[in-house]
Write an enzyme that holds these catalytic residues in place. Sequence first.
Site, PDB file in Angstrom:
ATOM      1  N   ARG A  52       0.797  -1.260   0.146  1.00 42.12           N
ATOM      2  CA  ARG A  52       0.121  -0.140  -0.099  1.00 42.12           C
ATOM      3  C   ARG A  52       0.877   1.276   0.080  1.00 42.12           C
ATOM      4  O   ARG A  52       0.446   2.210  -0.446  1.00 42.12           O
ATOM      5  CB  ARG A  52      -0.804  -0.047   1.164  1.00 42.12           C
ATOM      6  CG  ARG A  52      -1.890  -1.046   1.030  1.00 42.12           C
ATOM      7  CD  ARG A  52      -2.887  -1.094   1.753  1.00 42.12           C
ATOM      8  NE  ARG A  52      -4.170  -2.427   1.819  1.00 42.12           N
ATOM      9  CZ  ARG A  52      -4.830  -2.508   2.534  1.00 42.12           C
ATOM     10  NH1 ARG A  52      -5.428  -1.376   3.449  1.00 42.12           N
ATOM     11  NH2 ARG A  52      -5.727  -3.550   2.438  1.00 42.12           N
ATOM     12  N   ASP A 157     -16.521   7.547   9.708  1.00 36.05           N
ATOM     13  CA  ASP A 157     -15.191   6.741   9.462  1.00 36.05           C
ATOM     14  C   ASP A 157     -14.116   7.734   9.403  1.00 36.05           C
ATOM     15  O   ASP A 157     -14.241   8.949   9.180  1.00 36.05           O
ATOM     16  CB  ASP A 157     -15.444   5.894   8.138  1.00 36.05           C
ATOM     17  CG  ASP A 157     -14.636   4.798   8.023  1.00 36.05           C
ATOM     18  OD1 ASP A 157     -15.064   3.749   8.156  1.00 36.05           O
ATOM     19  OD2 ASP A 157     -13.307   4.910   7.835  1.00 36.05           O
TER      20      ASP A 157
HETATM   21  C1  LIG Z   1     -13.548  -3.627   8.157  1.00 33.44           C
HETATM   22  S1  LIG Z   1     -14.228  -1.926   8.023  1.00 33.44           S
HETATM   23  C2  LIG Z   1     -16.135  -2.489   8.812  1.00 33.44           C
HETATM   24  C3  LIG Z   1     -16.987  -1.688   8.150  1.00 33.44           C
HETATM   25  C4  LIG Z   1     -18.348  -1.871   8.695  1.00 33.44           C
HETATM   26  N1  LIG Z   1     -18.456  -1.649   9.958  1.00 33.44           N
HETATM   27  C5  LIG Z   1     -18.692  -3.579   8.725  1.00 33.44           C
HETATM   28  O1  LIG Z   1     -18.629  -4.235   9.796  1.00 33.44           O
HETATM   29  O2  LIG Z   1     -18.814  -4.112   7.673  1.00 33.44           O
HETATM   30  C6  LIG Z   1     -13.405  -0.932   8.995  1.00 33.44           C
HETATM   31  C7  LIG Z   1     -13.613   0.489   9.108  1.00 33.44           C
HETATM   32  O3  LIG Z   1     -13.077   0.959  10.377  1.00 33.44           O
HETATM   33  C8  LIG Z   1     -12.460   2.258   9.922  1.00 33.44           C
HETATM   34  N2  LIG Z   1     -11.439   2.628  10.935  1.00 33.44           N
HETATM   35  C9  LIG Z   1     -10.239   2.197  11.461  1.00 33.44           C
HETATM   36  N3  LIG Z   1      -9.851   2.858  12.213  1.00 33.44           N
HETATM   37  C10 LIG Z   1     -10.593   3.898  12.408  1.00 33.44           C
HETATM   38  C11 LIG Z   1     -10.528   5.067  13.550  1.00 33.44           C
HETATM   39  N4  LIG Z   1      -9.487   4.900  14.287  1.00 33.44           N
HETATM   40  N5  LIG Z   1     -11.623   5.892  13.639  1.00 33.44           N
HETATM   41  C12 LIG Z   1     -12.476   5.530  13.000  1.00 33.44           C
HETATM   42  N6  LIG Z   1     -12.795   4.701  11.822  1.00 33.44           N
HETATM   43  C13 LIG Z   1     -11.612   3.743  11.874  1.00 33.44           C
HETATM   44  C14 LIG Z   1     -11.828   2.024   8.735  1.00 33.44           C
HETATM   45  O4  LIG Z   1     -11.396   3.201   7.945  1.00 33.44           O
HETATM   46  C15 LIG Z   1     -12.750   1.102   8.008  1.00 33.44           C
HETATM   47  O5  LIG Z   1     -13.600   1.763   7.150  1.00 33.44           O
END
Ligand SMILES: C[S@@+](CC[C@H](N)C(=O)[O-])C[C@H]1O[C@@H](n2cnc3c(N)ncnc32)[C@H](O)[C@@H]1O
Length: 286
Positions: A52, A157
């Site tokens: 990445r 997010d």
């Molecule tokens: C795997 S996705 C999960 C999406 C959804 N909640 C689901 O279960 O399908 C994880 C998300 O968490 C967000 N994320 C990771 N670290 C974060 C942080 N410190 N604050 C806010 N969002 C965060 C990422 O950008 C990503 O879009």
Amino acid sequence: MGRVLDAMTSAGVIPEREFEFTDKDFKFVQWFMHKHVGIYLSDKKMPMVYGRIARRLREHKLQRFSDYRPLIEEEGEERVNFINGLTTNKTHFFREMHHFDHVEKVLIPKWIAEKRTKVRIWSAGCSTGEEPYSYMSLLASTPLFDRVPDVKLLATDLDTNVLATAEKGVYSEEQISAIPKPCLKAGFVRGRGEHEGMIKAKSDLQSHMTFRQLNLFSPWPFKGPFDLISCRNVMIYFDKPTQQDLIQRFHQYLASDGHLFIGHSEGIGECADRFENLGHTMFQKR
Ligand SMILES: C[S@@+](CC[C@H](N)C(=O)[O-])C[C@H]1O[C@@H](n2cnc3c(N)ncnc32)[C@H](O)[C@@H]1O
């Protein structure tokens, strides 16, 4: 200069690296992501991280991570791009269906029976929006909007790219199969003409939703309380102390009988005594 990290392929061959990325650089990235966004990148994630970061170096026409590092040390656009590039955004509509079953069979009837005047939901870590639209299209397929005058969902997010997609609410028709028919009808329209093959969330549904960029480790610029906080498959990327801090903060932001949903491989650890465990990674505030 540190050793240049290289991933062994299954055949044991060390592929040639396009960019210089040393073990010291990787340690810096681990520290940086944990400090700024709480994400814990284990040593096993190194090939993914290299892949990445390589995209960012290519874009900036740089050969070494050490030349790129100053661009993310200062707060600015490249720091955002870098963090966006390292988040994992996998999601889909009605993921972990048991949570939506609980909303439909338990929470919606409860909110209606209690003659609520408002309902507040927070989808924390909403990625490209499939999670918040799943909740909202489900609500729209029931009498909730007719019975509760003020229903709002906050979708947040860290990653600005996925949030932009979420805000548009446009998805490919291939994703339809995961959406129950009544929710599809209540929440989406099919594209025509140049939008053939796409679905879009109804604007009426979007009028109940707010999308906002938010790092969960920054101050939260809202008060709650929320009737439901859905933070699923997000904490899995954080270490245990970070997860515990976050769950305690969620607890404070929940209404007195509010619910917390987390992902299938996540737990609430030491905070267990503050919640009633409803099973299937669903918890109600005590
Ligand atoms: C795997 S996705 C999960 C999406 C959804 N909640 C689901 O279960 O399908 C994880 C998300 O968490 C967000 N994320 C990771 N670290 C974060 C942080 N410190 N604050 C806010 N969002 C965060 C990422 O950008 C990503 O879009």
